[in-house]
Write a protein that holds these residues in place. Structure first.
Motif, short mmCIF file in Angstrom:
data_model
loop_
_atom_site.label_atom_id
_atom_site.label_comp_id
_atom_site.label_asym_id
_atom_site.label_seq_id
_atom_site.Cartn_x
_atom_site.Cartn_y
_atom_site.Cartn_z
N ALA A 34 0.83 -1.21 0.00
CA ALA A 34 0.00 0.00 0.00
C ALA A 34 0.86 1.25 0.00
O ALA A 34 0.57 2.22 -0.73
N PHE A 35 1.94 1.27 0.79
CA PHE A 35 2.81 2.44 0.84
C PHE A 35 3.52 2.67 -0.49
O PHE A 35 3.67 3.80 -0.95
N ASP A 36 3.94 1.58 -1.11
CA ASP A 36 4.60 1.70 -2.42
C ASP A 36 3.65 2.24 -3.48
O ASP A 36 4.09 2.76 -4.51
N ASP A 37 2.35 2.11 -3.24
CA ASP A 37 1.35 2.60 -4.18
C ASP A 37 0.88 4.01 -3.82
O ASP A 37 -0.07 4.52 -4.40
N GLY A 38 1.55 4.62 -2.84
CA GLY A 38 1.24 6.00 -2.50
C GLY A 38 0.33 6.21 -1.31
O GLY A 38 -0.01 7.35 -0.97
N THR A 39 -0.08 5.12 -0.65
CA THR A 39 -0.96 5.24 0.51
C THR A 39 -0.25 5.93 1.67
O THR A 39 0.90 5.61 1.98
N GLY A 40 -0.91 6.86 2.33
CA GLY A 40 -0.33 7.53 3.48
C GLY A 40 -0.30 6.64 4.71
O GLY A 40 -1.20 5.82 4.92
N VAL A 41 0.73 6.80 5.54
CA VAL A 41 0.88 5.98 6.74
C VAL A 41 -0.29 6.21 7.70
O VAL A 41 -0.83 5.25 8.28
N SER A 93 6.03 3.28 9.45
CA SER A 93 7.00 4.15 8.79
C SER A 93 8.29 3.38 8.51
O SER A 93 8.95 3.60 7.48
N ALA A 94 8.67 2.48 9.41
CA ALA A 94 9.86 1.65 9.19
C ALA A 94 9.63 0.65 8.06
O ALA A 94 10.50 0.46 7.19
N VAL A 95 8.45 0.03 8.06
CA VAL A 95 8.11 -0.94 7.01
C VAL A 95 8.15 -0.29 5.63
O VAL A 95 8.49 -0.93 4.63
N ALA A 96 7.81 1.00 5.57
CA ALA A 96 7.82 1.73 4.30
C ALA A 96 9.23 2.01 3.81
O ALA A 96 9.42 2.36 2.64
N ARG A 97 10.25 1.83 4.69
CA ARG A 97 11.62 2.23 4.34
C ARG A 97 12.62 1.08 4.23
O ARG A 97 13.57 1.16 3.45
N ILE A 98 12.42 0.04 5.02
CA ILE A 98 13.39 -1.07 5.04
C ILE A 98 12.64 -2.38 4.85
O ILE A 98 11.41 -2.43 4.99
N PRO A 99 13.35 -3.48 4.54
CA PRO A 99 12.67 -4.77 4.38
C PRO A 99 11.81 -5.11 5.60
O PRO A 99 12.19 -4.86 6.74
N PRO A 222 -4.45 5.54 -2.02
CA PRO A 222 -3.74 4.68 -2.98
C PRO A 222 -3.93 5.18 -4.40
O PRO A 222 -4.96 5.80 -4.72
N GLN A 223 -2.96 4.89 -5.25
CA GLN A 223 -3.00 5.39 -6.62
C GLN A 223 -3.54 4.38 -7.63
O GLN A 223 -3.77 4.72 -8.78
N SER A 224 -3.74 3.15 -7.19
CA SER A 224 -4.23 2.13 -8.12
C SER A 224 -5.06 1.10 -7.36
O SER A 224 -5.14 1.13 -6.12
N GLN A 225 -5.65 0.19 -8.11
CA GLN A 225 -6.49 -0.85 -7.50
C GLN A 225 -5.68 -1.72 -6.55
O GLN A 225 -6.18 -2.12 -5.49
N SER A 226 -4.44 -2.02 -6.91
CA SER A 226 -3.61 -2.87 -6.04
C SER A 226 -3.38 -2.21 -4.69
O SER A 226 -3.34 -2.89 -3.65
N GLY A 227 -3.25 -0.88 -4.69
CA GLY A 227 -3.07 -0.17 -3.43
C GLY A 227 -4.31 -0.24 -2.55
O GLY A 227 -4.21 -0.41 -1.33
#
Length: 304
Positions: A34-41, A93-99, A222-227
Motif C-alpha cells: 500500500a505504501f509503495d502505491d502512494g498510501t499515506g501511513v 513508517s519503518a516498514v515503508a523504508r526497510i525490508p 492509494p493510486q491504483s487498484q492494487s493499493g
C-alpha cells in the motif's frame, strides 16, 4: 472447571498462534504494498484501527462490560493509547523504508527494552543470564543490519536505511513502555475495555495528525487498484489476527506457547520474498536466526 481443562490442545493452540503470526506478517507486507502505491501511513493506521475498534466494541458488548475507566487509571490509559499510537506510526513508517523482516526483527527486541525499563523503574535487575541473552540478540542484530557494509559504504544500503532502523527501534521502545503500563498500572482493567479505549486514542491522534498536516502525505489515497486491495487487506488481516488472539488467549496456554508468536519475522521474510521480492544477504539471514533464537530463549526464561 480448571484452567488446564479450559486450554485447547497444544497442537490446536500452536496452529492458532502460527496462523496469527502469519496474519500479522501478511498485514505488514500488505502495508508495504500500500505504501509503495502512494498510501499515506496515517490513512493505513486509521483504516486498520477502525476495523480493530469495531471488533473490540463488539466484544465489549458481547461480554457485557461497562465502558468506563476508573478515575485513578485514566492517565495511564491515555498513556497506553499514546504509546500504541507511537508504536503503530513508527512501525509502519519503518516498514515503508526497510525490508519488512528487518523491521519486525528490530521491533521484536522490545523484551530487552522492557527488562531494562523495569529495572530503571525500580524493578528486578537483569540477571547474568538475561544479560547474556541481550548480548546474543545484539550480535544477531549487528549481522541483520549488515553494519559492516553500512559503515564502509552508507550509500549501499539506500537513503532510507538509517531512518528505517531508528523508527523500528523506536516502535520497540513504545511497545515496551505500553507493556509496562499494561502490566503494572492497568492489569485489573478488563482487556476488552482497555483495548477499546486504546484504539480510540490511536484513532483520535492519527485523525488529528492528518487534519493538521503533521505528517505530509499521511492521508494520501492509494493510486491504483492494487493499493486499495492492499489497504483493505492490511485492515482485515490485522483486525482478524488481533481479535482471534484476544478472544482465545485465555485458552491458548500462553505461558507455554507464547514463543510461537516469534514466527512473525520468519513469515514476513517468506512473504516479503514471494510478494515484494525482498531478499536478505546470507549474513543477515544468519543474524536473523540468532536474533530469533535469543528472543525465544528470552521468552522461555520469562515464562519459567
Amino acid at each position: 472447571m480448571s484452567d488446564v481443562t479450559q486450554h485447547l490442545s497444544r497442537p490446536l493452540a500452536i496452529t492458532i498462534l502460527v496462523s496469527a503470526a502469519c496474519l500479522f506478517a501478511a498485514n505488514h507486507v500488505a502495508a508495504r504494498v500500500a505504501f509503495d502505491d502512494g498510501t499515506g501511513v496515517l490513512l493505513a493506521i486509521l483504516t486498520r484501527g477502525s476495523i480493530a475498534f469495531l471488533m473490540m466494541v463488539s466484544l465489549v458488548i458481547a461480554q457485557r462490560h461497562r465502558l468506563a475507566i476508573p478515575p485513578g487509571k485514566r492517565r495511564w490509559q491515555l498513556m497506553l493509547g499514546v504509546m500504541i499510537a507511537g508504536q503503530s506510526l513508527c512501525l509502519y513508517s519503518a516498514v515503508a523504508r526497510i525490508p519488512v523482516a528487518v523491521a519486525l526483527l528490530l521491533v521484536n527486541t522490545w523484551p530487552i527494552l522492557y527488562a531494562l525499563l523495569t529495572w530503571v523503574l525500580g524493578g528486578r535487575r537483569p540477571t547474568v543470564r538475561l544479560t547474556a541473552i541481550m548480548v546474543v540478540i545484539l550480535i544477531g542484530l549487528i549481522m541483520v543490519l549488515d553494519l559492516g557494509t553500512w559503515l564502509s559504504d552508507p550509500t549501499a544500503m539506500g537513503p532510507d536505511w538509517l531512518p528505517g532502523v531508528v523508527l523500528a527501534e523506536a516502535a520497540a521502545l513504545f511497545f515496551a513502555v505500553a507493556i509496562w503500563v499494561t502490566e503494572n498500572r492497568l492489569s485489573r482493567l478488563p482487556g476488552a475495555v482497555r483495548s477499546v479505549f486504546t484504539m480510540m486514542t490511536v484513532l483520535a491522534l492519527m485523525a488529528t495528525g492528518g487534519l493538521l498536516g503533521i505528517l505530509p502525505g499521511g492521508l494520501d489515497l492509494p493510486q491504483s487498484q492494487s493499493g486499495w486491495v492492499a489497504l483493505a487487506s492490511l485492515a482485515a488481516l490485522y483486525g482478524t489476527a488481533s481479535t482471534v488472539l484476544f478472544v482465545l488467549v485465555p485458552r491458548l496456554n500462553m505461558t507455554r506457547n507464547a514463543p510461537v508468536m516469534n514466527l512473525e519475522p520468519v513469515a514476513s521474510l517468506l512473504f516479503g520474498f514471494v510478494i515484494l521480492g525482498q531478499v536478505l544477504a546470507p549474513v543477515q539471514l544468519v543474524g536473523g536466526a540468532v536474533v530469533l533464537g535469543g528472543i525465544v530463549w528470552l521468552s522461555l526464561m520469562r515464562k519459567a
